[in-house]
Write a protein that holds these residues in place. Structure first.
Motif, short mmCIF file in Angstrom:
data_model
loop_
_atom_site.label_atom_id
_atom_site.label_comp_id
_atom_site.label_asym_id
_atom_site.label_seq_id
_atom_site.Cartn_x
_atom_site.Cartn_y
_atom_site.Cartn_z
N ALA A 36 -48.21 49.70 91.29
CA ALA A 36 -47.91 50.50 92.49
C ALA A 36 -49.20 50.92 93.18
O ALA A 36 -49.30 50.91 94.42
CB ALA A 36 -47.08 51.72 92.12
N MET A 37 -50.22 51.27 92.38
CA MET A 37 -51.51 51.67 92.93
C MET A 37 -52.15 50.56 93.75
O MET A 37 -52.61 50.79 94.88
CB MET A 37 -52.44 52.06 91.79
N VAL A 38 -52.18 49.34 93.20
CA VAL A 38 -52.81 48.23 93.92
C VAL A 38 -52.05 47.92 95.20
O VAL A 38 -52.65 47.61 96.24
CB VAL A 38 -52.91 46.98 93.03
N GLY A 39 -50.71 48.02 95.15
CA GLY A 39 -49.92 47.81 96.35
C GLY A 39 -50.31 48.80 97.45
O GLY A 39 -50.43 48.43 98.63
N CYS A 40 -50.53 50.05 97.06
CA CYS A 40 -50.96 51.07 98.03
C CYS A 40 -52.36 50.77 98.56
O CYS A 40 -52.64 50.93 99.76
CB CYS A 40 -50.94 52.46 97.39
N ASN A 41 -53.26 50.31 97.66
CA ASN A 41 -54.62 50.01 98.09
C ASN A 41 -54.66 48.87 99.11
O ASN A 41 -55.42 48.91 100.07
CB ASN A 41 -55.49 49.63 96.88
N ILE A 42 -53.84 47.85 98.88
CA ILE A 42 -53.78 46.73 99.81
C ILE A 42 -53.38 47.21 101.20
O ILE A 42 -53.92 46.76 102.22
CB ILE A 42 -52.81 45.65 99.30
N ARG A 43 -52.45 48.16 101.24
CA ARG A 43 -51.95 48.68 102.51
C ARG A 43 -52.78 49.85 103.04
O ARG A 43 -52.47 50.42 104.07
CB ARG A 43 -50.48 49.11 102.35
N VAL A 44 -53.84 50.20 102.32
CA VAL A 44 -54.73 51.31 102.67
C VAL A 44 -53.92 52.61 102.75
O VAL A 44 -54.07 53.39 103.70
CB VAL A 44 -55.52 51.04 103.98
N TRP A 45 -53.05 52.85 101.77
CA TRP A 45 -52.28 54.08 101.67
C TRP A 45 -52.96 55.00 100.66
O TRP A 45 -53.28 54.59 99.54
CB TRP A 45 -50.85 53.80 101.19
N THR A 46 -53.17 56.26 101.03
CA THR A 46 -53.85 57.20 100.14
C THR A 46 -53.05 57.52 98.88
O THR A 46 -53.61 58.02 97.90
CB THR A 46 -54.15 58.52 100.88
N ALA A 47 -51.76 57.22 98.88
CA ALA A 47 -50.94 57.47 97.69
C ALA A 47 -51.43 56.71 96.48
O ALA A 47 -51.11 57.05 95.33
CB ALA A 47 -49.48 57.10 97.97
N GLY A 48 -52.24 55.67 96.69
CA GLY A 48 -52.77 54.90 95.57
C GLY A 48 -53.69 55.70 94.68
O GLY A 48 -53.77 55.44 93.47
N TRP A 49 -54.36 56.70 95.22
CA TRP A 49 -55.33 57.47 94.43
C TRP A 49 -54.68 58.34 93.35
O TRP A 49 -55.13 58.29 92.20
CB TRP A 49 -56.23 58.28 95.35
N PRO A 50 -53.65 59.14 93.65
CA PRO A 50 -53.01 59.89 92.55
C PRO A 50 -52.36 58.96 91.51
O PRO A 50 -52.34 59.29 90.32
CB PRO A 50 -51.97 60.76 93.25
N LEU A 51 -51.85 57.82 91.95
CA LEU A 51 -51.32 56.85 90.99
C LEU A 51 -52.43 56.33 90.09
O LEU A 51 -52.23 56.13 88.88
CB LEU A 51 -50.66 55.69 91.73
N ALA A 52 -53.61 56.12 90.66
CA ALA A 52 -54.76 55.66 89.89
C ALA A 52 -55.15 56.67 88.82
O ALA A 52 -55.51 56.31 87.69
CB ALA A 52 -55.95 55.38 90.81
N ILE A 53 -55.10 57.95 89.17
CA ILE A 53 -55.46 59.01 88.22
C ILE A 53 -54.51 58.99 87.02
O ILE A 53 -54.94 59.02 85.86
CB ILE A 53 -55.43 60.38 88.91
N ALA A 54 -53.21 58.93 87.29
CA ALA A 54 -52.22 58.94 86.21
C ALA A 54 -52.36 57.69 85.32
O ALA A 54 -52.34 57.78 84.08
CB ALA A 54 -50.81 59.02 86.79
N ALA A 55 -52.51 56.52 85.95
CA ALA A 55 -52.64 55.28 85.19
C ALA A 55 -53.91 55.27 84.35
O ALA A 55 -53.91 54.82 83.20
CB ALA A 55 -52.63 54.08 86.13
N SER A 56 -55.00 55.79 84.89
CA SER A 56 -56.27 55.81 84.17
C SER A 56 -56.20 56.69 82.93
O SER A 56 -56.75 56.34 81.87
CB SER A 56 -57.39 56.30 85.09
N LEU A 57 -55.55 57.84 83.03
CA LEU A 57 -55.42 58.72 81.87
C LEU A 57 -54.64 58.04 80.75
O LEU A 57 -54.99 58.14 79.57
CB LEU A 57 -54.74 60.02 82.28
N LEU A 58 -53.59 57.32 81.13
CA LEU A 58 -52.79 56.61 80.12
C LEU A 58 -53.58 55.46 79.50
O LEU A 58 -53.56 55.25 78.28
CB LEU A 58 -51.50 56.08 80.75
N TYR A 59 -54.30 54.71 80.33
CA TYR A 59 -55.08 53.59 79.80
C TYR A 59 -56.25 54.07 78.94
O TYR A 59 -56.69 53.36 78.03
CB TYR A 59 -55.56 52.68 80.92
#
Length: 210
Positions: A36-59
């Motif tokens: 979902a994060m990469v999809g937001c980044n491709i579209r230049v949507w800022t919603a990708g950043w909070p998704l990145a935070i959550a995914a990074s903590l899990l990884y």
């Protein structure tokens, strides 16, 4: 971190087995959030950043449990950089004072990124070899160094973040396959394809707005 791993044991419990290796719930959720994060980044949507935070903590939990300490530390770095990137996309300015737009890096800038990669790779490799018990210090260090630079390029909306991510993803596929993280191998294979799609989409966006 050991204490945190104990607390996070329910998330690290196997959800299912894939090709002989257990896949944890943390890896499953991180997989979905990352796409979902990469999809937001491709579209230049800022919603990708909070998704990145959550995914990074899990990884970070997943990689720490797999003794991929460079990748685990990188995820914590990603959390900090995601906060910075989020701010950049909302309030950041280019050198001319204008709001950030998708743009190309200069030839000098591309050379600087290459030099930085060639410096960070051996530095991270030496640190991992000296201070951790990882069995793949140099292969762990290469995508770690590339990802640090990729995050900076993405935060500043440089198109070159996509070829950097493509290279990182291709190296990471081999690394995670060696560790038996098969769902993450699939994720990074998808990331590689999405990196090409993002590269093309940002080139078109830059041409439109240029």
């Amino acid at each position: 971190m050991e204490r945190l791993l104990q607390v996070a044991q329910p998330l690290l419990a196997p959800a299912f087995v894939l090709w002989g290796s257990p896949v944890s719930w943390a890896e499953v959720v991180a997989f979905v959030l990352s796409l979902a994060m990469v999809g937001c980044n491709i579209r230049v949507w800022t919603a990708g950043w909070p998704l990145a935070i959550a995914a990074s903590l899990l990884y970070a939990l997943v990689f720490e449990a797999s003794r991929l300490y460079g990748e685990a530390t990188l995820q914590l770095f990603f959390v900090v950089v995601a906060l910075w990137g989020w701010w950049q996309w909302l309030r950041g300015r280019a050198a001319d004072g204008q709001a950030l737009q998708v743009r190309r890096l200069s030839a000098r800038g591309r050379l600087g990124v290459l030099v930085a990669l060639l410096c960070l790779w051996p530095l991270f490799g030496l640190l991992l070899r000296r201070y951790t018990d990882t069995d793949v210090p140099w292969w762990d260090a290469l995508p770690t160094a590339g990802s640090v630079l990729g995050q900076w390029l993405l935060g500043r909306k440089y198109i070159e973040n996509w070829p950097m991510w493509l290279a990182v993803n291709l190296v990471s596929i081999t690394l995670f396959a060696y560790k038996g993280l098969w769902l993450t191998v699939l994720l990074y294979a998808l990331f590689a394809l999405l990196s090409v799609a993002g590269w093309r989409a940002w080139l078109q966006r830059a041409a439109t707005h240029g």
